[in-house]
Design a protein around this motif. Structure first.
Motif, PDB file in Angstrom:
ATOM      1  N   ARG A   1       1.190  16.948  32.234  1.00 48.45           N
ATOM      2  CA  ARG A   1       2.468  15.952  32.290  1.00 48.45           C
ATOM      3  C   ARG A   1       3.091  16.235  30.944  1.00 48.45           C
ATOM      4  O   ARG A   1       2.714  16.429  30.165  1.00 48.45           O
ATOM      5  CB  ARG A   1       1.842  14.716  32.788  1.00 48.45           C
ATOM      6  N   LYS A   2       4.249  15.634  31.314  1.00 45.12           N
ATOM      7  CA  LYS A   2       5.277  15.239  30.177  1.00 45.12           C
ATOM      8  C   LYS A   2       4.700  14.025  29.529  1.00 45.12           C
ATOM      9  O   LYS A   2       4.154  13.009  30.243  1.00 45.12           O
ATOM     10  CB  LYS A   2       6.498  15.214  30.621  1.00 45.12           C
ATOM     11  N   PRO A   3       4.882  13.755  28.356  1.00 44.00           N
ATOM     12  CA  PRO A   3       4.602  12.700  27.447  1.00 44.00           C
ATOM     13  C   PRO A   3       5.416  11.447  28.119  1.00 44.00           C
ATOM     14  O   PRO A   3       6.611  11.421  28.435  1.00 44.00           O
ATOM     15  CB  PRO A   3       4.916  12.918  26.061  1.00 44.00           C
ATOM     16  N   ASN A   4       4.793  10.257  28.154  1.00 42.29           N
ATOM     17  CA  ASN A   4       5.459   9.149  28.363  1.00 42.29           C
ATOM     18  C   ASN A   4       5.877   8.241  27.332  1.00 42.29           C
ATOM     19  O   ASN A   4       5.633   8.694  26.004  1.00 42.29           O
ATOM     20  CB  ASN A   4       4.475   8.344  29.391  1.00 42.29           C
TER      21      ASN A   4
ATOM     22  N   ASP B   1       3.131   7.541  24.794  1.00 50.52           N
ATOM     23  CA  ASP B   1       2.930   8.865  24.252  1.00 50.52           C
ATOM     24  C   ASP B   1       3.674   9.138  23.141  1.00 50.52           C
ATOM     25  O   ASP B   1       3.231   9.364  22.074  1.00 50.52           O
ATOM     26  CB  ASP B   1       2.590  10.167  25.060  1.00 50.52           C
ATOM     27  N   VAL B   2       4.878   9.056  23.494  1.00 46.40           N
ATOM     28  CA  VAL B   2       5.893   9.486  22.241  1.00 46.40           C
ATOM     29  C   VAL B   2       6.027   8.441  21.111  1.00 46.40           C
ATOM     30  O   VAL B   2       6.043   8.843  20.098  1.00 46.40           O
ATOM     31  CB  VAL B   2       7.564   9.177  23.003  1.00 46.40           C
ATOM     32  N   GLN B   3       5.641   7.178  21.466  1.00 46.34           N
ATOM     33  CA  GLN B   3       5.467   6.034  20.320  1.00 46.34           C
ATOM     34  C   GLN B   3       4.267   6.170  19.614  1.00 46.34           C
ATOM     35  O   GLN B   3       4.413   6.208  18.308  1.00 46.34           O
ATOM     36  CB  GLN B   3       5.495   4.612  20.872  1.00 46.34           C
ATOM     37  N   ARG B   4       3.323   6.669  20.140  1.00 49.30           N
ATOM     38  CA  ARG B   4       2.066   6.945  19.237  1.00 49.30           C
ATOM     39  C   ARG B   4       2.305   8.316  18.463  1.00 49.30           C
ATOM     40  O   ARG B   4       1.849   8.281  17.263  1.00 49.30           O
ATOM     41  CB  ARG B   4       1.015   7.253  20.412  1.00 49.30           C
ATOM     42  N   LEU B   5       2.784   9.199  18.927  1.00 47.20           N
ATOM     43  CA  LEU B   5       3.065  10.663  18.272  1.00 47.20           C
ATOM     44  C   LEU B   5       4.012  10.458  17.085  1.00 47.20           C
ATOM     45  O   LEU B   5       3.672  10.872  15.947  1.00 47.20           O
ATOM     46  CB  LEU B   5       3.645  11.678  19.106  1.00 47.20           C
ATOM     47  N   LEU B   6       5.149   9.602  17.217  1.00 46.10           N
ATOM     48  CA  LEU B   6       6.124   9.227  16.312  1.00 46.10           C
ATOM     49  C   LEU B   6       5.508   8.310  15.182  1.00 46.10           C
ATOM     50  O   LEU B   6       5.786   8.490  13.774  1.00 46.10           O
ATOM     51  CB  LEU B   6       7.327   8.376  16.934  1.00 46.10           C
ATOM     52  N   GLN B   7       4.453   7.341  15.566  1.00 51.32           N
ATOM     53  CA  GLN B   7       3.889   6.574  14.459  1.00 51.32           C
ATOM     54  C   GLN B   7       3.038   7.590  13.552  1.00 51.32           C
ATOM     55  O   GLN B   7       2.687   7.248  12.478  1.00 51.32           O
ATOM     56  CB  GLN B   7       3.088   5.399  15.372  1.00 51.32           C
ATOM     57  N   MET B   8       2.054   8.393  14.128  1.00 52.66           N
ATOM     58  CA  MET B   8       1.251   9.174  13.619  1.00 52.66           C
ATOM     59  C   MET B   8       2.446  10.259  12.678  1.00 52.66           C
ATOM     60  O   MET B   8       1.798  10.443  11.409  1.00 52.66           O
ATOM     61  CB  MET B   8       0.675  10.408  14.588  1.00 52.66           C
ATOM     62  N   GLY B   9       3.464  10.674  13.070  1.00 52.99           N
ATOM     63  CA  GLY B   9       4.293  11.454  12.286  1.00 52.99           C
ATOM     64  C   GLY B   9       4.707  10.539  11.018  1.00 52.99           C
ATOM     65  O   GLY B   9       4.648  11.124   9.789  1.00 52.99           O
TER      66      GLY B   9
END
Length: 152
Positions: A86-89, A92-100
């Motif tokens: 699936r595409k990120p919801n 998911d986007v918020q979690r990835l941005l926080q990791m970055g």
């Protein structure tokens, strides 16, 4: 693929679809096992071999191998699309941005990688659509974005 991953996929698929469960025929002989059917499907997907070639390795007929492949792909899509396909919801986007941001890369969701994957068994009618000029063979361009925890 690791053994535990393969066995998890086989277990989930065989519990979901009765086609992948071993049955007995009219004279009480065992039919094909769930391992044979799933192995045939995965071999055809992973190595691009024909259904007829699977017979030598898995001892399964061509028509059964094709049927198993169709059912396997359909079941994988049904079973795993909610979590993996699936595409990120928004979460998911918020979690990835926080990791970055924690790694001093604000606004980055992951690292992108692209590659030309040679499509050895591309149907002749489609060759013109998939000729990218890369080494003069039919290729598909694969793009993947992976986070630092290898979420792809």
């Amino acid at each position: 693929m690791g053994r535990h991953v393969f066995l998890r996929i086989v277990d989930v698929v065989s519990n979901f679809d009765p086609y992948f469960q071993q049955r007995f025929d009219a004279v009480r002989r065992k039919g094909l096992s769930h391992l044979q059917k799933c192995t045939a499907a995965m071999c055809m997907l992973a190595y691009g071999i024909s259904a007829d070639d699977v017979d030598d390795y898995v001892r399964i007929g061509e028509s059964t191998a094709v049927e198993a492949l169709k059912k396997f792909v359909s079941n994988i899509n049904t079973l795993f699309e909610g979590e993996y396909l699936r595409k990120p919801n928004e979460n998911d986007v918020q979690r990835l941005l926080q990791m970055g941001e924690a790694r001093d890369f604000p606004g980055m969701m992951g690292s992108i990688d692209c590659m030309h994957w040679q499509w050895k068994n591309c149907p002749k009618a489609w060759k013109g659509m998939f000729m990218s000029g890369h080494k003069g063979v039919a290729t598909i361009i694969l793009e993947a974005v992976a986070s630092s925890d290898l979420w792809i």
